[in-house]
Scaffold this motif. Structure first.
Motif, PDB file in Angstrom:
ATOM      1  N   PRO A   1       8.990   5.281  -8.066  1.00 18.20           N
ATOM      2  CA  PRO A   1       9.412   6.512  -8.743  1.00 18.20           C
ATOM      3  C   PRO A   1       9.015   7.748  -7.941  1.00 18.20           C
ATOM      4  CG  PRO A   1       8.379   4.990 -10.288  1.00 18.20           C
ATOM      5  CD  PRO A   1       8.153   4.426  -8.921  1.00 18.20           C
ATOM      6  N   GLY A   2       9.916   8.706  -7.888  1.00 17.70           N
ATOM      7  CA  GLY A   2       9.643   9.920  -7.141  1.00 17.70           C
ATOM      8  C   GLY A   2       9.745   9.753  -5.643  1.00 17.70           C
ATOM      9  N   GLY A   3      10.279   8.612  -5.201  1.00 17.82           N
ATOM     10  CA  GLY A   3      10.437   8.382  -3.764  1.00 17.82           C
ATOM     11  C   GLY A   3       9.180   7.939  -3.054  1.00 17.82           C
ATOM     12  N   LEU A   4       8.145   7.516  -3.805  1.00 22.55           N
ATOM     13  CA  LEU A   4       6.888   7.096  -3.186  1.00 22.55           C
ATOM     14  C   LEU A   4       7.097   5.791  -2.421  1.00 22.55           C
ATOM     15  CD1 LEU A   4       3.849   7.543  -2.801  1.00 22.55           C
ATOM     16  CD2 LEU A   4       3.475   6.212  -4.894  1.00 22.55           C
ATOM     17  N   ARG A   5       6.799   5.818  -1.144  1.00 23.10           N
ATOM     18  CA  ARG A   5       6.997   4.659  -0.281  1.00 23.10           C
ATOM     19  C   ARG A   5       5.783   3.737  -0.336  1.00 23.10           C
ATOM     20  NH1 ARG A   5       9.142   9.194   2.104  1.00 23.10           N
ATOM     21  NH2 ARG A   5      11.204   9.025   3.085  1.00 23.10           N
ATOM     22  N   HIS A   6       6.051   2.424  -0.347  1.00 28.73           N
ATOM     23  CA  HIS A   6       5.008   1.406  -0.278  1.00 28.73           C
ATOM     24  C   HIS A   6       5.294   0.489   0.908  1.00 28.73           C
ATOM     25  CE1 HIS A   6       4.134   2.740  -4.373  1.00 28.73           C
ATOM     26  NE2 HIS A   6       2.980   2.093  -4.282  1.00 28.73           N
ATOM     27  N   TYR A   7       4.222   0.054   1.574  1.00 29.18           N
ATOM     28  CA  TYR A   7       4.344  -0.766   2.779  1.00 29.18           C
ATOM     29  C   TYR A   7       3.552  -2.054   2.600  1.00 29.18           C
ATOM     30  CZ  TYR A   7       6.004   3.604   4.813  1.00 29.18           C
ATOM     31  OH  TYR A   7       6.708   4.752   5.065  1.00 29.18           O
ATOM     32  N   GLY A   8       4.184  -3.181   2.949  1.00 25.32           N
ATOM     33  CA  GLY A   8       3.517  -4.469   2.888  1.00 25.32           C
ATOM     34  C   GLY A   8       2.870  -4.826   4.216  1.00 25.32           C
TER      35      GLY A   8
ATOM     36  N   TRP B   1       0.840  -1.189   0.000  1.00 25.70           N
ATOM     37  CA  TRP B   1       0.000   0.000   0.000  1.00 25.70           C
ATOM     38  C   TRP B   1       0.881   1.246   0.000  1.00 25.70           C
ATOM     39  CZ3 TRP B   1      -0.828  -4.488   2.495  1.00 25.70           C
ATOM     40  CH2 TRP B   1      -2.074  -5.119   2.327  1.00 25.70           C
ATOM     41  N   PRO B   2       0.506   2.281  -0.758  1.00 29.71           N
ATOM     42  CA  PRO B   2       1.285   3.519  -0.764  1.00 29.71           C
ATOM     43  C   PRO B   2       1.135   4.263   0.558  1.00 29.71           C
ATOM     44  CG  PRO B   2      -0.727   3.804  -2.034  1.00 29.71           C
ATOM     45  CD  PRO B   2      -0.652   2.346  -1.677  1.00 29.71           C
ATOM     46  N   MET B   3       2.039   5.187   0.793  1.00 31.10           N
ATOM     47  CA  MET B   3       2.054   5.907   2.060  1.00 31.10           C
ATOM     48  C   MET B   3       0.715   6.575   2.355  1.00 31.10           C
ATOM     49  SD  MET B   3       4.372   9.161   3.273  1.00 31.10           S
ATOM     50  CE  MET B   3       5.880   8.258   3.562  1.00 31.10           C
ATOM     51  N   GLY B   4       0.108   7.193   1.356  1.00 30.14           N
ATOM     52  CA  GLY B   4      -1.160   7.877   1.592  1.00 30.14           C
ATOM     53  C   GLY B   4      -2.235   6.957   2.112  1.00 30.14           C
ATOM     54  N   GLU B   5      -2.285   5.735   1.576  1.00 28.86           N
ATOM     55  CA  GLU B   5      -3.280   4.771   2.027  1.00 28.86           C
ATOM     56  C   GLU B   5      -2.964   4.291   3.438  1.00 28.86           C
ATOM     57  OE1 GLU B   5      -6.754   2.390   1.604  1.00 28.86           O
ATOM     58  OE2 GLU B   5      -5.981   4.207   0.647  1.00 28.86           O
TER      59      GLU B   5
END
Length: 251
Positions: free
Chosen positions: A35-42, A3-7
């Motif tokens: 891309p662009g440094g967008l963080r995703h979390y499992g 999930w992306p950081m915003g979520e």
């Protein structure tokens, strides 16, 4: 799945600034960075975030949380321990709520009898001590020095006065008095004098203390169980007092 950081912020209530800080200090690393440094979390990272938030609720600082997480190898065992700690905190808060309610009942009935030790059942200062030590070191040093000069009898009297002041504020809230009313501000003056016995708050630190009452888990829990809305009411009244009486605007 990730999930992306915003979520993650939406699901957890944690701000993006906090997640970036956790990443910066190595407490919670994203599963991947796009891309662009967008963080995703499992899912693994989400469970780790849950444990971080649980320990924050229990009053641990970030350094202590990092040490706990780094020392854990069995996630299920660790979560069971956190559950045990939360249940213990729930029981302590329930006892504390009953303590304050008994004080409210006694004051309403003008009953000054009873065991004075019952006024303090359920209070645990360890959480606040650690937070003060790490977040407000100067004020902590002042309070520590003051505490060493206070006798046990004086400490008991101060705690009793603080409990009574909380119940009077609950009465003002129930009566519909606004936070800036003279009667409420008179109570905040008493609270300010109580705090000043331990450390010297200025406008910013006194208003910040009010925000702690409204935002901090254990403090807010106590205020809200005494009277719904009391934490925010106390916080706003302290903000008004700080602005009017401590900022120098009124001379």
């Amino acid at each position: 799945m990730s999930w992306p950081m915003g979520e993650v912020c939406r699901m957890s209530g944690v701000t993006s600034r906090t997640l970036r800080h956790y990443h910066h200090v190595g407490l919670l690393l994203p599963e991947s960075t796009g891309p662009g440094g967008l963080r995703h979390y499992g899912r693994r990272e989400l469970r780790r975030l849950q444990r971080i938030l649980v320990m924050r609720e229990l009053g641990l600082g970030l350094a202590d949380i990092r040490r706990v997480l780094d020392s854990e190898h069995d996630e299920v065992t660790a979560l069971r321990q956190h559950l045990h700690d939360l249940e213990a905190e729930r029981d302590r808060l329930s006892l504390l709520v009953e303590t304050v309610r008994r004080t409210v009942d006694a004051l309403e009935e003008n009953d000054v009898s009873g065991n004075p030790e019952e006024l303090f059942a359920g209070f645990d200062t360890d959480h606040y001590t650690e937070r003060a030590r790490t977040e407000w070191p100067e004020q902590w040093d002042q309070a520590k020095a003051a505490g060493e000069r206070i006798t046990p009898e004086e400490a008991d009297r101060m705690r009793a006065e603080a409990a009574e002041q909380m119940t009077r504020m609950a009465g003002h809230l129930r009566a519909g008095s606004p936070p800036d009313s003279p009667a409420v501000q008179a109570e905040i003056e008493i609270h300010y004098q109580q705090v000043s016995l331990m450390w010297a708050p200025d406008a910013d630190s006194f208003a910040h203390l009010g925000r702690v009452y409204a935002e901090d888990g254990p403090w807010r829990e106590v205020y809200e169980r005494v009277a719904p809305g009391l934490a925010d009411f106390q916080s706003e009244a302290m903000r008004v007092y700080a602005e009017r009486r401590l900022s120098g605007e009124d001379g």
